[in-house]
Scaffold this motif. Structure first.
Motif, PDB file in Angstrom:
ATOM      1  N   ARG A  11       1.145  -1.521  -0.142  1.00  0.00           N
ATOM      2  CA  ARG A  11      -0.218  -0.011  -0.054  1.00  0.00           C
ATOM      3  C   ARG A  11       0.880   0.987  -0.014  1.00  0.00           C
ATOM      4  NH1 ARG A  11      -2.884  -1.013   4.154  1.00  0.00           N
ATOM      5  NH2 ARG A  11      -4.088  -1.241   3.493  1.00  0.00           N
ATOM      6  N   ASP A  15       0.655   3.366  -3.080  1.00  0.00           N
ATOM      7  CA  ASP A  15       0.220   5.290  -2.554  1.00  0.00           C
ATOM      8  C   ASP A  15       1.311   6.240  -3.389  1.00  0.00           C
ATOM      9  OD1 ASP A  15      -1.981   4.384  -2.056  1.00  0.00           O
ATOM     10  OD2 ASP A  15      -1.797   4.209   1.051  1.00  0.00           O
ATOM     11  N   SER A  79      -4.890   0.815  -2.347  1.00  0.00           N
ATOM     12  CA  SER A  79      -3.945   1.313  -2.634  1.00  0.00           C
ATOM     13  C   SER A  79      -4.817   2.914  -2.830  1.00  0.00           C
ATOM     14  CB  SER A  79      -2.468   1.376  -3.767  1.00  0.00           C
ATOM     15  OG  SER A  79      -2.801   3.356  -3.681  1.00  0.00           O
ATOM     16  N   GLU A  80      -5.710   3.874  -2.615  1.00  0.00           N
ATOM     17  CA  GLU A  80      -6.335   4.263  -2.469  1.00  0.00           C
ATOM     18  C   GLU A  80      -5.477   5.661  -3.384  1.00  0.00           C
ATOM     19  OE1 GLU A  80      -9.446   5.185  -1.950  1.00  0.00           O
ATOM     20  OE2 GLU A  80      -9.957   3.793   0.044  1.00  0.00           O
ATOM     21  N   SER A  81      -4.404   5.836  -3.503  1.00  0.00           N
ATOM     22  CA  SER A  81      -3.917   6.495  -4.169  1.00  0.00           C
ATOM     23  C   SER A  81      -4.084   6.087  -5.856  1.00  0.00           C
ATOM     24  CB  SER A  81      -2.580   7.064  -4.225  1.00  0.00           C
ATOM     25  OG  SER A  81      -2.564   7.422  -3.184  1.00  0.00           O
ATOM     26  N   LEU A  83      -6.545   3.494  -6.749  1.00  0.00           N
ATOM     27  CA  LEU A  83      -7.738   4.287  -6.677  1.00  0.00           C
ATOM     28  C   LEU A  83      -8.367   5.489  -7.563  1.00  0.00           C
ATOM     29  CD1 LEU A  83      -9.755   1.964  -3.829  1.00  0.00           C
ATOM     30  CD2 LEU A  83      -9.284   0.959  -6.939  1.00  0.00           C
ATOM     31  N   ALA A  84      -7.817   6.176  -6.902  1.00  0.00           N
ATOM     32  CA  ALA A  84      -8.175   7.679  -7.278  1.00  0.00           C
ATOM     33  C   ALA A  84      -8.636   8.128  -8.745  1.00  0.00           C
ATOM     34  CB  ALA A  84      -7.528   8.967  -6.117  1.00  0.00           C
ATOM     35  N   GLN A  96     -13.692  -0.101  -5.280  1.00  0.00           N
ATOM     36  CA  GLN A  96     -13.060   0.485  -3.926  1.00  0.00           C
ATOM     37  C   GLN A  96     -12.160  -0.323  -2.883  1.00  0.00           C
ATOM     38  OE1 GLN A  96     -16.782  -2.471  -3.643  1.00  0.00           O
ATOM     39  NE2 GLN A  96     -15.325  -3.825  -3.067  1.00  0.00           N
ATOM     40  N   GLN A  97     -11.770  -0.141  -2.392  1.00  0.00           N
ATOM     41  CA  GLN A  97     -10.072  -0.319  -1.687  1.00  0.00           C
ATOM     42  C   GLN A  97     -10.752  -1.213  -0.741  1.00  0.00           C
ATOM     43  OE1 GLN A  97      -9.669  -0.867   1.832  1.00  0.00           O
ATOM     44  NE2 GLN A  97      -7.351  -0.786   1.541  1.00  0.00           N
TER      45      GLN A  97
END
Length: 224
Positions: A11, A15, A79-81, A83-84, A96-97
């Motif tokens: 992650r 990220d 990774s939320e980054s 996904l962004a 989705q995370q």
């Protein structure tokens, strides 16, 4: 839940590098006809039989390609980054995370799953648990497509694009992955290995395995 170190490292790595990674691999399928054909074959196998998850979807390139083929697909990534980026580039799709080792999905809820170079950071000792989780979320006879680099060594990427992060990339032998998939309850449908492409910066062969959840109707494993 206490996360394993490799999940934290994965992650943290993605990220940090998400935007650079997205630019470097913006449309990597465009010049890879074999990969497009394999994803197309997977889409045809699944048909309109239900939802498909792109597990470890990253910036959503494979997710979007499957969607363009009519697949009811959504992406999951740690990774939320990443996904962004995926949400920005493909706002019409769902992302989705989540962790592939602990999916927030009901048993047997998927018609298919894709792990497109997303198992390569999972240590070998965790692969049985990973494939068991893939098996859990697939319905009887559900399809799996797994892509990874061929080899036996682990390569460490240190400070990519100048970011202060490090991550291990594990290469696998297709025959060993096939054994682990079968142990997890899958029937192997096909194993494809292609040579590396120097122009794409690859340093080794690439493998693509099709498998099917093995508790479906008798003979289902022969109908890949």
């Amino acid at each position: 839940m206490i996360e394993d170190d490799f999940l934290v490292a994965t992650r943290t790595f993605y990220d940090a590098v998400a935007e650079d990674y997205a630019e470097q691999f913006r449309d990597h399928l465009r010049e890879r006809p074999l990969e497009r054909a394999l994803l197309g074959g997977f889409a045809e196998m699944v048909g309109n039989g239900g939802s498909v998850a792109d597990l470890g979807c990253g910036t959503g390139v494979a997710t979007a390609y499957l969607a363009s083929l009519g697949v009811d697909v959504f992406g999951i990534d740690l990774s939320e980054s990443m996904l962004a980026v995926a949400r920005r580039r493909h706002p019409e799709l769902r992302f989705q995370q989540g962790s592939m080792l602990d999916l927030d999905l009901a048993d047997g809820s998927l018609a298919g799953a894709v792990s497109w170079y997303s198992s390569i950071h999972t240590p070998v000792g965790e692969l049985p648990a990973l494939f068991a989780e893939f098996h859990r979320v697939l319905r009887p006879g559900g399809h799996l497509l797994l892509a990874f680099q061929v080899g036996e060594e682990t390569r460490r990427h240190d400070q990519p694009w100048g970011h202060p992060v490090v991550l291990d990339f594990h290469r696998r032998r297709p025959e060993r992955i096939a054994e682990l998939l079968e142990d997890a309850g899958f029937a192997l449908g096909s194993s494809t290995v292609r040579a590396s492409e120097e122009r794409a910066g690859e340093s080794g062969p690439q493998a693509f395995l099709f498998a099917r959840e093995h508790s479906g109707p008798a003979g289902a494993q022969e109908r890949f």
